[in-house]
Design an enzyme around this catalytic site. Structure first.
Site, short mmCIF file in Angstrom:
data_model
loop_
_atom_site.label_atom_id
_atom_site.label_comp_id
_atom_site.label_asym_id
_atom_site.label_seq_id
_atom_site.Cartn_x
_atom_site.Cartn_y
_atom_site.Cartn_z
N SER A 66 1.33 -9.89 -2.28
CA SER A 66 1.09 -8.46 -2.13
C SER A 66 -0.35 -8.12 -1.76
O SER A 66 -0.87 -8.58 -0.76
CB SER A 66 1.53 -7.79 -3.43
OG SER A 66 1.46 -6.41 -3.36
N ASP A 279 2.15 -6.62 1.62
CA ASP A 279 3.57 -6.91 1.89
C ASP A 279 4.38 -5.64 2.10
O ASP A 279 5.61 -5.67 2.11
CB ASP A 279 4.17 -7.77 0.76
CG ASP A 279 4.15 -7.07 -0.58
OD1 ASP A 279 3.33 -6.14 -0.77
OD2 ASP A 279 4.96 -7.44 -1.47
N ASP A 281 5.05 -2.90 0.38
CA ASP A 281 5.90 -2.19 -0.57
C ASP A 281 5.15 -1.04 -1.25
O ASP A 281 5.71 -0.33 -2.08
CB ASP A 281 6.55 -3.13 -1.61
CG ASP A 281 5.56 -3.92 -2.41
OD1 ASP A 281 4.34 -3.77 -2.21
OD2 ASP A 281 6.00 -4.73 -3.26
N ASN A 373 -0.26 3.77 -7.85
CA ASN A 373 -0.79 2.97 -6.73
C ASN A 373 0.07 3.06 -5.47
O ASN A 373 -0.24 2.41 -4.47
CB ASN A 373 -0.95 1.52 -7.17
CG ASN A 373 0.37 0.90 -7.61
OD1 ASN A 373 1.43 1.23 -7.12
ND2 ASN A 373 0.29 -0.02 -8.57
N THR A 500 -0.59 -9.34 -13.70
CA THR A 500 -0.74 -10.09 -12.45
C THR A 500 -2.10 -10.77 -12.31
O THR A 500 -2.29 -11.57 -11.40
CB THR A 500 -0.54 -9.18 -11.22
OG1 THR A 500 -1.54 -8.17 -11.24
CG2 THR A 500 0.82 -8.53 -11.22
#
Ligand code: NG1
Ligand code: ZN
Length: 528
Positions: A66, A279, A281, A373, A500
């Site tokens: 990402s 990516d 999204d 975000n 993450t």
């Protein structure tokens, strides 16, 4: 099928380095790409088991990190309807990722197989895709080595955005069914979105998009090619063929975190711009006013825009619907107030990570969910779509509203947050309302806020409750945070361990910029 024998020829090439520990977190496994080989190999095996367990339905494997730096990578599994992997299976992923001998791997696999009564004779099917990182092809190959252990039928879709892979998984699994999601191909994805977009707007629209030098750039251009004459996009930071440039000084995460323009955009006052993440999204929007001041339109603004618009047309359609909005603790306090007080909509707060938001949103007829975000989507319940299709409108206005809702449900990716699809949805709403970005921005004013990252010796000691808004451990820390917050007008702050990154995040907001910064600094000091 003797798993142990099958592993003999391949295991040694994909053995876990002894010193490493892995955890299937908020976004699957994510770390430095050069440590991930053993992980994607066992993920290939686990995806096969998941498919067999679900009677041979197709499972997705996405290789991406990402918005993280170019040298990172990651992997996550996608369930048959295009959702994130069911939570109860995350532990299996973590267990398998941490075995360090072939024997242990066989033992753990057999444990899962017998515990869940998995029939190995069922044909397993998996599709794989990756983002634009240079570590991607090798990691896909190692995933395939894992898939082959259990004779899984697979298809490698090469480079896709994450949401495109989610779309494909659902489309493949619903092929020839009454709830078919669309043609199971990349072009099927573009056709579905383009068809819906054309039904919703007819005036030409143009926009400049920062693609973070990721895979969203070429895919957005491919989409726009299906909308010639109607949608014209200029893509900046479109160097996806140069993986070292990925997410560097660009992209949704950079813009949201730094609250400033990405490289490569010289804004014209009151023109709308958007940034995707690596990516695609996530998406955030922004504009500059005539004083050159930057204005961010983040996930909360997208959420409120879509929720307000949809509740409006639901009213016009003459049907009843239970509409709700799902946020996390990172949502700006002003957005929550606006949703509850002005729009009179129910708002649910969940822990971070779209899987949590998604499940809550699915409980409504129309569930709008976005992380601040920019990661989110709008879910339309199947039963609600049925109602839309079967309702006989009694006026042309009602008919138009029903038609708009049906097309919105086609335009907005129902599987996961999708930057391309969300971009189109926002453009549709702004066009129909004839709003420029400042009219959108005017609905409410964000409280000044700051998101800080603190590196600590052990982030696992930070435990939370109340949808991550309060700490239960380390003991005493929450009381100190409360005491700090009290000193500021409209102050709010919370602390949680990142899922993450090896860090703790500190969020703070308050009535003024100075106060927000001060509160942030104070709480960062408490955490250190
Ligand atoms: P962590 O690292 O757990 O805060 C981040 C984002 C999440 C989500 C995941 C997955 C923030 C504060 N956190 O999670 O919202 O998007 O990454 O990408 O933005
Ligand atoms: Zn992303």
């Amino acid at each position: 099928l003797n798993i142990s024998e099958r592993l003999d020829s391949v295991y040694s090439a994909h053995q876990k380095p002894q010193s490493l520990q892995f955890q299937y977190g908020t976004a699957g496994f994510r770390t430095k790409a050069n440590t991930l080989d053993s992980v994607v190999f066992v993920v290939g095996i686990l995806a096969s088991l998941r498919s067999k367990y679900l009677d041979g339905q197709t499972i997705g494997v996405m290789i991406t990190a990402s918005h993280n730096p170019p040298e990172d990578n990651g992997v996550k599994l996608v369930d048959p309807q295009g959702e994130m992997l069911e939570q109860s299976w995350e532990q299996f992923a973590t267990v398998l990722a941490n075995v360090s001998t072939q024997h242990e791997l066989v033992v753990e696999l057999n444990r899962i197989i017998s515990q869940l009564n998995i029939d190995l004779k069922v044909k397993s099917r998996v599709i794989v895709a990756r983002d634009s990182r240079d570590s991607g092809p090798q990691l896909v190959q190692s995933t395939i080595d894992g898939l082959e252990v259990l004779d899984t039928e697979y298809q490698d879709f090469k480079m896709l955005t994450t949401p495109q892979l989610h779309y494909l998984v659902r489309a493949i699994n619903t092929l020839d069914s009454p709830v078919s999601y669309g043609e199971p191909s990349e072009s099927g994805y573009y056709k579905k979105l383009a068809t819906a977009f054309k039904q919703l707007v007819s005036t030409p629209i143009s926009i400049t998009v920062d693609a973070a030098n990721g895979i969203g750039g070429p895919k957005l251009i491919a989409l726009a090619n299906h909308l010639e004459g109607l949608l014209s996009v200029t893509v900046v930071n479109n160097e996806y063929i140069n993986p070292n440039a990925l997410n560097v000084n660009s992209g949704a995460d950079f813009v949201k975190t730094n609250q400033k323009l990405p490289q490569g955009i010289s804004p014209k006052p009151f023109d709308l711009y958007a940034s995707f993440d690596g990516d695609a999204d996530r998406v955030v929007f922004y504009y500059s006013d005539d004083d050159g001041v930057f204005h961010l339109l983040d996930g909360d603004k997208i959420s409120t825009l879509l929720a307000a618009f949809i509740s409006d047309i639901v009213k016009k359609s003459g049907i009843e619907a239970h509409i709700g909005v799902v946020q996390t603790a990172y949502a700006n306090g002003s957005s929550t107030d606006f949703l509850k007080e002005k729009l009179q909509l129910p708002v649910v707060c969940t822990p971070t990570g779209v899987k949590h938001l998604h499940h809550e949103a699915a409980k409504f007829d129309v569930g709008v969910y976005f992380e601040a975000n920019g990661h989110g989507t709008v879910l339309f319940a199947d039963s609600f779509i049925e109602t839309l299709k079967s309702t006989e409108p009694s006026t042309p206005d009602e008919q138009r509203a029903l038609e708009q809702l049906i097309q919105l449900s086609n335009l907005i990716n129902q599987t996961v947050g999708d930057a391309i699809s969300d971009l189109l949805a926002v453009l549709v709403v702004l066009t129909i309302k004839q709003w420029d970005p400042s009219s959108w921005d005017a609905s409410y004013t964000d409280l000044p806020n700051k998101l800080a990252k603190v590196i600590v010796p052990d982030r696992n000691i930070f435990k939370t409750t109340d949808a991550e808004r309060r700490l239960t451990s380390p003991s005493g820390l929450q009381d100190k945070i409360d005491a700090s917050v009290k000193k500021y007008t409209r102050g709010r702050s919370f602390v949680r361990a990142s899922g993450t990154e090896d860090a703790v995040r500190v969020y703070a907001e308050a009535g003024t910029r100075t106060e927000a910064d001060e509160l942030s600094q104070e709480v960062v000091g408490l955490v250190k």
